[in-house]
Write a protein that holds these residues in place. Structure first.
Motif, short mmCIF file in Angstrom:
data_model
loop_
_atom_site.label_atom_id
_atom_site.label_comp_id
_atom_site.label_asym_id
_atom_site.label_seq_id
_atom_site.Cartn_x
_atom_site.Cartn_y
_atom_site.Cartn_z
N MET A 1 13.97 96.52 -0.12
CA MET A 1 12.81 96.04 -1.04
C MET A 1 11.89 96.23 -0.26
SD MET A 1 14.26 92.23 -0.18
CE MET A 1 15.89 92.64 -0.14
N THR A 2 10.69 96.37 -0.49
CA THR A 2 9.04 96.49 -0.37
C THR A 2 8.84 95.40 0.56
OG1 THR A 2 9.17 98.58 -1.81
CG2 THR A 2 7.28 98.24 -0.62
N LEU A 3 8.29 96.10 1.75
CA LEU A 3 7.13 94.61 1.74
C LEU A 3 5.96 94.44 1.23
CD1 LEU A 3 7.82 95.31 6.11
CD2 LEU A 3 8.47 93.62 5.07
N PRO A 4 5.47 92.97 1.03
CA PRO A 4 4.39 93.19 0.66
C PRO A 4 3.32 93.57 1.43
CG PRO A 4 4.71 91.22 0.86
CD PRO A 4 6.58 91.76 1.33
N PRO A 5 1.97 93.60 1.54
CA PRO A 5 0.85 94.57 2.10
C PRO A 5 0.32 93.79 3.01
CG PRO A 5 0.66 95.49 0.13
CD PRO A 5 1.48 93.95 -0.36
N THR A 6 0.12 91.88 3.12
CA THR A 6 0.04 91.20 3.94
C THR A 6 1.40 91.16 4.82
OG1 THR A 6 0.83 89.76 2.57
CG2 THR A 6 -1.64 89.83 2.03
N SER A 7 2.14 91.78 4.89
CA SER A 7 3.80 91.45 5.81
C SER A 7 4.06 91.82 6.33
CB SER A 7 4.17 89.86 4.67
OG SER A 7 5.04 90.86 3.50
N ARG A 8 3.43 93.10 6.31
CA ARG A 8 4.76 94.47 6.81
C ARG A 8 4.61 94.70 8.06
NH1 ARG A 8 2.47 99.17 2.43
NH2 ARG A 8 3.15 98.76 0.73
N ARG A 9 3.40 94.50 8.99
CA ARG A 9 3.82 94.32 10.79
C ARG A 9 4.58 92.65 10.92
NH1 ARG A 9 -2.47 95.94 12.03
NH2 ARG A 9 -2.42 97.91 11.12
N GLY A 39 19.01 114.47 -18.26
CA GLY A 39 17.23 113.62 -18.82
C GLY A 39 16.78 113.05 -17.92
N ASP A 40 17.41 112.32 -16.97
CA ASP A 40 17.46 111.13 -16.16
C ASP A 40 16.20 111.44 -15.39
OD1 ASP A 40 20.53 110.11 -16.24
OD2 ASP A 40 19.15 109.49 -17.70
N ALA A 41 15.36 110.32 -14.66
CA ALA A 41 14.15 111.21 -14.06
C ALA A 41 14.49 110.95 -12.90
CB ALA A 41 12.64 109.66 -14.60
N ASP A 42 13.63 111.47 -11.91
CA ASP A 42 14.13 111.82 -10.90
C ASP A 42 12.91 110.95 -10.12
OD1 ASP A 42 14.20 112.48 -8.13
OD2 ASP A 42 13.35 114.92 -8.18
N PRO A 43 14.05 109.96 -9.54
CA PRO A 43 12.72 108.28 -8.65
C PRO A 43 12.65 108.78 -7.91
CG PRO A 43 15.22 108.49 -8.21
CD PRO A 43 15.05 109.23 -9.35
N GLY A 44 11.40 108.58 -7.53
CA GLY A 44 10.12 109.05 -6.12
C GLY A 44 9.52 107.71 -5.68
N PRO A 45 8.51 107.69 -4.81
CA PRO A 45 8.40 106.78 -4.26
C PRO A 45 7.18 106.16 -5.39
CG PRO A 45 7.33 108.89 -2.69
CD PRO A 45 7.98 108.84 -3.69
N SER A 46 6.92 105.99 -6.68
CA SER A 46 6.49 105.94 -7.73
C SER A 46 7.06 104.79 -8.29
CB SER A 46 5.47 106.40 -7.75
OG SER A 46 5.63 107.07 -8.54
N ALA A 47 8.12 105.13 -8.51
CA ALA A 47 9.30 104.43 -9.23
C ALA A 47 9.51 102.82 -9.63
CB ALA A 47 10.73 104.35 -8.87
N PRO A 48 9.88 102.25 -10.05
CA PRO A 48 9.77 100.45 -9.83
C PRO A 48 10.67 99.71 -9.05
CG PRO A 48 10.58 101.34 -12.41
CD PRO A 48 10.12 102.80 -11.02
N GLN A 49 11.77 101.15 -8.60
CA GLN A 49 12.87 100.94 -7.62
C GLN A 49 11.48 100.42 -6.11
OE1 GLN A 49 15.84 99.25 -7.81
NE2 GLN A 49 16.35 99.07 -5.55
N LEU A 236 12.92 106.76 0.75
CA LEU A 236 11.00 106.21 0.16
C LEU A 236 11.14 105.32 -1.23
CD1 LEU A 236 8.29 108.32 1.49
CD2 LEU A 236 8.81 105.91 1.96
N SER A 237 11.95 106.52 -2.25
CA SER A 237 12.23 106.31 -3.41
C SER A 237 13.41 105.51 -3.78
CB SER A 237 13.07 107.16 -4.12
OG SER A 237 14.90 107.17 -4.26
N TYR A 238 13.46 104.51 -2.95
CA TYR A 238 14.48 103.03 -2.73
C TYR A 238 13.43 102.72 -2.15
CZ TYR A 238 18.70 100.11 -3.36
OH TYR A 238 19.66 99.44 -4.07
N ASN A 239 12.34 102.10 -1.87
CA ASN A 239 11.18 101.11 -0.97
C ASN A 239 9.96 101.95 -0.52
OD1 ASN A 239 10.39 99.77 0.58
ND2 ASN A 239 11.85 98.38 0.27
N ASN A 240 9.22 101.88 -0.82
CA ASN A 240 8.76 103.18 -0.62
C ASN A 240 7.88 102.75 0.96
OD1 ASN A 240 6.50 105.02 0.02
ND2 ASN A 240 5.30 104.19 -1.68
N SER A 241 8.50 101.76 1.66
CA SER A 241 7.71 101.35 2.87
C SER A 241 8.17 102.09 3.97
CB SER A 241 7.86 100.38 3.37
OG SER A 241 8.14 99.54 3.99
N ARG A 242 7.49 102.67 5.11
CA ARG A 242 7.63 103.14 6.19
C ARG A 242 8.43 102.87 7.34
NH1 ARG A 242 9.65 108.20 6.92
NH2 ARG A 242 7.88 108.63 5.18
#
Length: 592
Positions: A1-9, A39-49, A236-242
């Motif tokens: 799960m990616t953190l919302p910008p307001t609560s990452r820290r 033909g499946d997409a190669d998921p990256g940091p911008s994937a829905p996941q 990062l493709s699973y959740n684009n959060s450091r």
């Protein structure tokens, strides 16, 4: 799960890092997955996941204090398990979750060997996403008694992802939600879903299916996860959060270096909530049914089934019946408090103190559950034993009575309780402070309080304030005040101690026997005296000096414990002091 910008820290919580127990786990039969097409997409940091989809548990693993845990997989009574010596719980994984992760690794090793997928990576994601489905009623077949769902992705606090599955997996036909113990977006699951338990159903709510689907997703695009760059891109493709990547990889390394302690599936704990607004039902309530859904017919957007038409003249029992009135739902109790598994200390085990002091130690205590997560609101009992006169401070900042050497403290929202302030007595010694949880056998932590004699303040200079020498007639006492000042590095030496000795003659080294003297409260004559400690300004007043009956020259020697010395000459004259007659009182308007 990616953190919302307001609560990452705020959600990145660091712990004390920990070593846990090596676990020898037997391997299971390899499960053959269905691989994604070319033909499946190669998921990256911008994937829905990878988009913000809920609140992960970003607490990092903790290091074992003494490294004593050495339990073996399947042994729930030895070291490393509740009730066993050296128990820590940081690397504990429910047995079914551990089996699912390992079987996913075996399956990917057979179908995509170039990926080099370690099961510990899937376990790291499972730990961060749902704490391995703990508290949700995990069952041996991989299902859970309660659903694990993230927040509605309506673009508010989290990403905007409109419905892609007709509500099939997440129960929402308007917007998507992340689902299952690995928190898959339904559209991601549609591409990467897998049947990990061979029941002919790909269900993200099933841990075996979800673990295998996670492995396939991470291995997409011909990634080699033994390459740190590919590993970083995969997470990062699973959740684009450091912060998410840091937590997952730290858990992966913990499981890889220390093994995994196999825990019972039903170990009591409060579930982690990926949806911060959701209320979790308790096991045994209305939601206590296995989470298993069936595919909806093509084109249908509703989870309900339309009633079949009834021909005219059909028997009464085939005609539609009015809905039965349901009793009002009873309010669900709040989730049970997580079971306490261990107490950890923060700070050194030894607390050092001096006699006759009030000390507010920096040491703290952390209450943790079986997964190493801090537990807020836990009452801890702290008791003192030992030969040192150590007493907790009461509400009025006074030492508690001897009969009450225990206090109760409560952990804060971070699961931390402070060791309270205490006072020490006049005698040195040691005491033991032991913290336990009432009603929870086993978990305890101790501190040793070492009380040493208070250090004597030093002085490197003694200065006479009133006279550099003293003259006094026989049979009288000095009338002028006698004071000295003790300093250290030219500043007042508060608390400095000085000894006064009256010597028989200038340059002598033995106290006189019949010359000047001091008097104590019982009017005993003293020629050696330890003066009271210096005040805050470093000033030490001397008691009255009596001349005695023998005229002559004497020496008042003042000496500090460090050897700093001040000599003041004392002369006793043979002529008695002239009497002092008071002046007559003045009268009248001009009287001064």
């Amino acid at each position: 799960m990616t953190l919302p910008p307001t609560s990452r820290r705020g959600l990145l919580r660091h712990g004390i890092c920990a070593v846990a127990l090596a676990a020898c786990l037997t391997t299971a039969a390899t499960v053959q997955p269905t691989t994604a097409s070319a033909g499946d997409a190669d998921p990256g940091p911008s994937a829905p996941q990878a988009r913000p989809r809920g609140v992960p548990d970003l607490e990092l693993p903790n290091l074992l204090r003494d490294g004593s845990g050495q339990g073996k997989a399947g042994d729930h009574s030895g070291p490393g398990f509740p009730g066993g010596p050296g128990y820590q719980g940081v690397n504990g994984i429910p047995a079914t979750a551990l089996d699912a992760y390992q079987k996913a690794e075996q399956a990917l090793a057979a179908s995509q060997p170039q990926c080099h997928l370690p099961w510990q990576l899937i376990a790291g994601i499972g730990r961060v996403e749902s704490v391995h489905a703990s508290g949700y009623g995990l069952r041996a077949d991989g299902t859970t008694a309660m659903p694990i769902r993230g927040p509605r992705l309506d673009g508010g606090q989290f990403a905007l992802i409109r419905d892609t599955d007709g509500g099939r997996w997440d129960g929402d036909a308007a917007y998507d939600r992340a689902v299952g113990p690995l928190q898959f977006i339904p559209s991601t699951w549609a591409t990467w879903g897998a049947d990990g338990n061979h029941d002919n159903t790909k269900d993200p709510n099933n841990l075996y299916d979800a673990a295998l689907g996670t492995g396939r997703y991470l291995c997409a695009g011909e990634r080699d996860l033994s390459d740190p760059a590919d590993l970083d891109r995969a997470v990062l493709s699973y959740n684009n959060s450091r912060a998410y990547v840091t937590a997952v990889l730290q858990w992966m390394r913990t499981y890889r270096s220390n093994g995994a302690a196999k825990l019972p599936d039903n170990l009591p704990t409060t579930p982690h909530r990926p949806d911060p607004t959701a209320r979790l039902p308790r096991p045994g309530g209305p939601a206590d049914t296995a989470v298993r859904t069936t595919p909806a017919p093509a084109g249908r957007r509703s989870l309900t089934t339309a009633p079949r038409p009834v021909p005219p003249g059909a028997p009464a029992h085939l005609r539609p019946q009015p809905p039965a009135l349901r009793p009002a739902a009873k309010p669900q109790p709040t989730p049970a408090r997580r079971a306490l598994a261990r107490l950890d200390r923060i700070g050194p085990e030894e607390i050092k103190a001096q006699t006759e002091r009030t000390l507010r130690p920096l040491q703290q205590i952390v209450a943790r559950d079986v997964h190493g997560t801090p537990i807020p609101g836990i009452d801890l009992r702290l008791a003192l034993t030992g030969d040192a006169a150590v007493r907790f401070l009461g509400p009025a900042a006074r030492p508690m009575a001897d009969a009450s050497l225990a206090v109760t403290v409560r952990t804060n929202h971070q699961g931390i309780a402070n060791v309270p302030a205490f006072t020490t007595g006049t005698s040195p010694g040691t005491a033991t402070l032991r913290a336990t949880a009432p009603g929870a056998p086993g978990p305890a932590v101790t501190f040793t309080i070492t009380v040493r004699p208070a250090a004597t303040p030093a002085a490197d200079c003694l200065i006479p304030l009133d006279a550099a020498e003293i003259t006094v007639p026989v049979d009288t006492a000095a009338t002028s005040p006698l004071r000295i000042k003790a300093t250290q590095d030219r500043t007042p030496a508060a608390g400095a101690r000085v000894e006064a000795v009256i010597l028989s003659s200038a340059g002598g080294s033995t106290p006189t026997e019949d010359g000047p003297y001091f008097e104590d409260r019982q009017h005993r004559r003293l020629r050696t005296l330890v003066l009271p400690p210096a005040d805050a300004e470093g000033v030490i007043p001397l008691p009255a000096l009596h001349a005695g009956r023998r005229p002559g020259s004497y020496l008042l020697r003042l000496t500090t414990p460090a050897g700093v010395r001040l000599d003041i000459p004392v002369t006793v004259t043979a002529e008695p002091a002239a009497p002092v007659h008071p002046a007559p009182a003045a009268f009248g308007a001009n009287a001064a």
